[in-house]
Design an enzyme around this catalytic site. Structure first.
Site, PDB file in Angstrom:
ATOM      1  N   VAL A  67       0.808  -1.225   0.000  1.00  0.00           N
ATOM      2  CA  VAL A  67       0.000   0.000   0.000  1.00  0.00           C
ATOM      3  C   VAL A  67       0.841   1.277   0.000  1.00  0.00           C
ATOM      4  O   VAL A  67       0.306   2.367  -0.197  1.00  0.00           O
ATOM      5  CB  VAL A  67      -0.993   0.054   1.188  1.00  0.00           C
ATOM      6  CG1 VAL A  67      -2.059  -1.017   1.060  1.00  0.00           C
ATOM      7  CG2 VAL A  67      -0.281  -0.021   2.534  1.00  0.00           C
ATOM      8  N   SER A 162      -8.662   3.061  14.295  1.00  0.00           N
ATOM      9  CA  SER A 162      -8.423   2.353  15.567  1.00  0.00           C
ATOM     10  C   SER A 162      -9.001   3.208  16.682  1.00  0.00           C
ATOM     11  O   SER A 162      -9.121   4.438  16.536  1.00  0.00           O
ATOM     12  CB  SER A 162      -6.924   2.174  15.808  1.00  0.00           C
ATOM     13  OG  SER A 162      -6.687   1.724  17.129  1.00  0.00           O
ATOM     14  N   TYR A 175       1.593   5.283  15.954  1.00  0.00           N
ATOM     15  CA  TYR A 175       0.372   4.537  15.603  1.00  0.00           C
ATOM     16  C   TYR A 175      -0.875   5.396  15.873  1.00  0.00           C
ATOM     17  O   TYR A 175      -1.760   5.502  15.025  1.00  0.00           O
ATOM     18  CB  TYR A 175       0.332   3.239  16.418  1.00  0.00           C
ATOM     19  CG  TYR A 175      -0.842   2.339  16.092  1.00  0.00           C
ATOM     20  CD1 TYR A 175      -0.844   1.568  14.930  1.00  0.00           C
ATOM     21  CD2 TYR A 175      -1.946   2.260  16.931  1.00  0.00           C
ATOM     22  CE1 TYR A 175      -1.918   0.742  14.627  1.00  0.00           C
ATOM     23  CE2 TYR A 175      -3.017   1.439  16.634  1.00  0.00           C
ATOM     24  CZ  TYR A 175      -2.999   0.681  15.480  1.00  0.00           C
ATOM     25  OH  TYR A 175      -4.062  -0.134  15.167  1.00  0.00           O
ATOM     26  N   SER A 178      -1.192   8.126  13.320  1.00  0.00           N
ATOM     27  CA  SER A 178      -1.576   7.608  12.002  1.00  0.00           C
ATOM     28  C   SER A 178      -3.073   7.296  11.969  1.00  0.00           C
ATOM     29  O   SER A 178      -3.751   7.565  10.982  1.00  0.00           O
ATOM     30  CB  SER A 178      -0.753   6.366  11.631  1.00  0.00           C
ATOM     31  OG  SER A 178      -1.122   5.231  12.408  1.00  0.00           O
ATOM     32  N   LYS A 179      -3.602   6.750  13.059  1.00  0.00           N
ATOM     33  CA  LYS A 179      -5.014   6.360  13.076  1.00  0.00           C
ATOM     34  C   LYS A 179      -5.940   7.567  13.238  1.00  0.00           C
ATOM     35  O   LYS A 179      -7.040   7.586  12.685  1.00  0.00           O
ATOM     36  CB  LYS A 179      -5.244   5.320  14.179  1.00  0.00           C
ATOM     37  CG  LYS A 179      -4.532   3.994  13.914  1.00  0.00           C
ATOM     38  CD  LYS A 179      -4.988   3.367  12.594  1.00  0.00           C
ATOM     39  CE  LYS A 179      -4.411   1.986  12.370  1.00  0.00           C
ATOM     40  NZ  LYS A 179      -4.932   1.343  11.158  1.00  0.00           N
ATOM     41  N   ILE A 208      -8.518  -6.330  19.440  1.00  0.00           N
ATOM     42  CA  ILE A 208      -9.165  -7.421  18.719  1.00  0.00           C
ATOM     43  C   ILE A 208      -8.225  -8.627  18.649  1.00  0.00           C
ATOM     44  O   ILE A 208      -7.004  -8.462  18.543  1.00  0.00           O
ATOM     45  CB  ILE A 208      -9.532  -6.979  17.271  1.00  0.00           C
ATOM     46  CG1 ILE A 208     -10.234  -5.607  17.292  1.00  0.00           C
ATOM     47  CG2 ILE A 208     -10.415  -8.028  16.588  1.00  0.00           C
ATOM     48  CD1 ILE A 208     -11.481  -5.500  18.138  1.00  0.00           C
TER      49      ILE A 208
HETATM   50  N1  NAD Z   1      -6.020  -6.014  16.202  1.00  0.00           N
HETATM   51  C1  NAD Z   1      -6.371  -4.923  16.831  1.00  0.00           C
HETATM   52  O1  NAD Z   1      -6.554  -4.911  18.056  1.00  0.00           O
HETATM   53  C2  NAD Z   1      -6.611  -3.652  16.053  1.00  0.00           C
HETATM   54  C3  NAD Z   1      -7.188  -2.568  16.731  1.00  0.00           C
HETATM   55  C4  NAD Z   1      -7.421  -1.403  16.061  1.00  0.00           C
HETATM   56  C5  NAD Z   1      -7.101  -1.285  14.718  1.00  0.00           C
HETATM   57  N2  NAD Z   1      -6.533  -2.337  14.072  1.00  0.00           N
HETATM   58  C6  NAD Z   1      -6.208  -2.160  12.664  1.00  0.00           C
HETATM   59  O2  NAD Z   1      -6.825  -3.168  11.904  1.00  0.00           O
HETATM   60  C7  NAD Z   1      -6.093  -3.361  10.689  1.00  0.00           C
HETATM   61  C8  NAD Z   1      -5.858  -4.846  10.500  1.00  0.00           C
HETATM   62  O3  NAD Z   1      -4.968  -5.282  11.532  1.00  0.00           O
HETATM   63  P1  NAD Z   1      -5.090  -6.747  12.187  1.00  0.00           P
HETATM   64  O4  NAD Z   1      -5.300  -6.558  13.628  1.00  0.00           O
HETATM   65  O5  NAD Z   1      -6.034  -7.556  11.389  1.00  0.00           O
HETATM   66  O6  NAD Z   1      -3.573  -7.244  12.034  1.00  0.00           O
HETATM   67  P2  NAD Z   1      -2.933  -8.237  10.966  1.00  0.00           P
HETATM   68  O7  NAD Z   1      -1.478  -8.153  11.166  1.00  0.00           O
HETATM   69  O8  NAD Z   1      -3.590  -9.560  11.107  1.00  0.00           O
HETATM   70  O9  NAD Z   1      -3.346  -7.619   9.558  1.00  0.00           O
HETATM   71  C9  NAD Z   1      -2.702  -6.511   8.982  1.00  0.00           C
HETATM   72  C10 NAD Z   1      -2.388  -6.864   7.524  1.00  0.00           C
HETATM   73  O10 NAD Z   1      -1.832  -5.710   6.880  1.00  0.00           O
HETATM   74  C11 NAD Z   1      -0.832  -6.168   6.000  1.00  0.00           C
HETATM   75  N3  NAD Z   1       0.135  -5.101   5.677  1.00  0.00           N
HETATM   76  C12 NAD Z   1       1.042  -4.524   6.491  1.00  0.00           C
HETATM   77  N4  NAD Z   1       1.795  -3.659   5.805  1.00  0.00           N
HETATM   78  C13 NAD Z   1       1.343  -3.688   4.519  1.00  0.00           C
HETATM   79  C14 NAD Z   1       1.722  -3.014   3.343  1.00  0.00           C
HETATM   80  N5  NAD Z   1       2.731  -2.115   3.324  1.00  0.00           N
HETATM   81  N6  NAD Z   1       1.055  -3.288   2.191  1.00  0.00           N
HETATM   82  C15 NAD Z   1       0.050  -4.186   2.187  1.00  0.00           C
HETATM   83  N7  NAD Z   1      -0.358  -4.859   3.285  1.00  0.00           N
HETATM   84  C16 NAD Z   1       0.299  -4.620   4.433  1.00  0.00           C
HETATM   85  C17 NAD Z   1      -0.158  -7.294   6.781  1.00  0.00           C
HETATM   86  O11 NAD Z   1       0.608  -8.135   5.934  1.00  0.00           O
HETATM   87  C18 NAD Z   1      -1.348  -7.985   7.415  1.00  0.00           C
HETATM   88  O12 NAD Z   1      -1.833  -9.048   6.632  1.00  0.00           O
HETATM   89  C19 NAD Z   1      -4.814  -2.537  10.830  1.00  0.00           C
HETATM   90  O13 NAD Z   1      -4.961  -1.326  10.120  1.00  0.00           O
HETATM   91  C20 NAD Z   1      -4.747  -2.275  12.323  1.00  0.00           C
HETATM   92  O14 NAD Z   1      -4.021  -1.110  12.626  1.00  0.00           O
HETATM   93  C21 NAD Z   1      -6.278  -3.514  14.704  1.00  0.00           C
END
Ligand code: NAD
Length: 270
Positions: A67, A162, A175, A178-179, A208
């Site tokens: 991305v 987030s 982080y 960014s969010k 999560i």
């Molecule tokens: N898990 C949580 O508690 C939580 C809470 C709030 C927000 N989020 C957000 O949810 C989203 C998904 O995270 P998740 O928890 O499923 O974690 P995750 O690590 O399972 O998924 C994140 C995905 O993003 C991909 N990614 C990272 N850098 C990338 C890049 N440069 N290009 C393309 N893909 C890339 C990773 O390979 C991964 O598959 C993220 O934006 C994260 O910040 C997660």
């Protein structure tokens, strides 16, 4: 479970090989969408696509794209158009919790420690998090929107922000910023897109159960910190995020744009 809320629609999902993005892809597929998942790593994408196909008869394709690179996101959108003819809904889920995070390999340790404090962070680390989490979402959104505008059919965009957009997490200032940027990007961009019938919304998950929080789930202090911040006293499930994303992607949310919903177990986000 199938009810066809996204029947005939094509969904492009970044970060679709894991966690929240993958859960959304499965949920959208159950609702009839043709799915294009994108992420880093062909093998991970192949496995995720097979997972999505299980239990649905839907059309699923995958395309590797970083991305951070505009030309790769453009190629992703073009591949989706080539395969399915149009793009109707986009979910921007790709993200990292820190510059050193690699999905599935090193979920964050407890935040709130001295590790990762802003005063100790290199500019490269700061830039990397902002580049993936904020600029990556911006590129995804606008490239998808250009296609939707050309199609003239409107569309929906859902960004994954987030709860950290509103709640300070010491040790994760990059982080959080960014969010917060994703939440404002969503709000401001949505106004520009209204005349094109494109709705732009976001989700701000709490903690999560995904690879991103695995390190904290495996650590007693990390678990205590997450549960202590979450009035419901449990972590959220990826499916709960997918149901929220589905609402924003489909016509049930037809009067909602520019919003960030916070499915966060009652976490204080004001
Ligand atoms: N898990 C949580 O508690 C939580 C809470 C709030 C927000 N989020 C957000 O949810 C989203 C998904 O995270 P998740 O928890 O499923 O974690 P995750 O690590 O399972 O998924 C994140 C995905 O993003 C991909 N990614 C990272 N850098 C990338 C890049 N440069 N290009 C393309 N893909 C890339 C990773 O390979 C991964 O598959 C993220 O934006 C994260 O910040 C997660």
């Amino acid at each position: 479970m199938e009810s066809g809320r996204l029947e005939g629609k094509v969904a492009v999902i970044t970060g679709g090989a894991s966690g929240i993005g993958l859960a959304c892809a499965k949920r959208y597929a159950q609702e009839g969408a043709a799915i294009v998942i994108s992420d880093l790593g062909i093998n991970r994408l192949e496995a995720a696509a097979a997972d999505i196909r299980k239990g649905t008869n839907g059309k699923v394709m995958f395309y590797e794209a970083d991305v951070c690179h505009e030309e790769q996101i453009e190629a992703l959108m073009n591949a989706a158009i080539k395969e399915f003819g149009h793009i109707d809904t986009v979910l921007a889920a790709a993200g990292v919790s820190s510059a050193s995070y690699v999905s599935g390999e090193n979920g964050e340790g407890p935040v709130g420690s001295d590790d990762g404090q802003l005063i100790n962070k290199s500019l490269d680390e700061w830039n990397k998090v902002l580049q993936i989490n904020l600029t990556g979402v911006m590129l995804t959104d606008r490239l998808a929107a250009r296609i939707m505008i050309d199609q003239g059919t409107g569309g929906t965009i859902v960004n994954i922000a987030s709860s950290a957009a509103r709640v300070a997490l010491p040790g994760a200032v990059d982080y959080c910023v960014s969010k917060a940027g994703v939440a404002m990007l969503t709000h401001a961009f949505s106004v520009e897109m209204i005349e094109h019938n494109i709705r732009v919304n976001a989700i701000g998950p709490g903690f999560i159960e995904t690879p991103m929080t695995q390190g904290m789930q495996d650590d007693a202090d990390g678990t205590e910190m997450m549960l202590g911040m979450t009035p419901m006293g449990r972590l959220g499930k990826p499916l709960e995020m997918a149901n929220t994303a589905l609402y924003l992607a489909c016509d049930e949310s037809s009067y909602t744009t520019g919003a960030t919903l916070y499915p966060s177990g009652g976490m204080h986000v004001s």
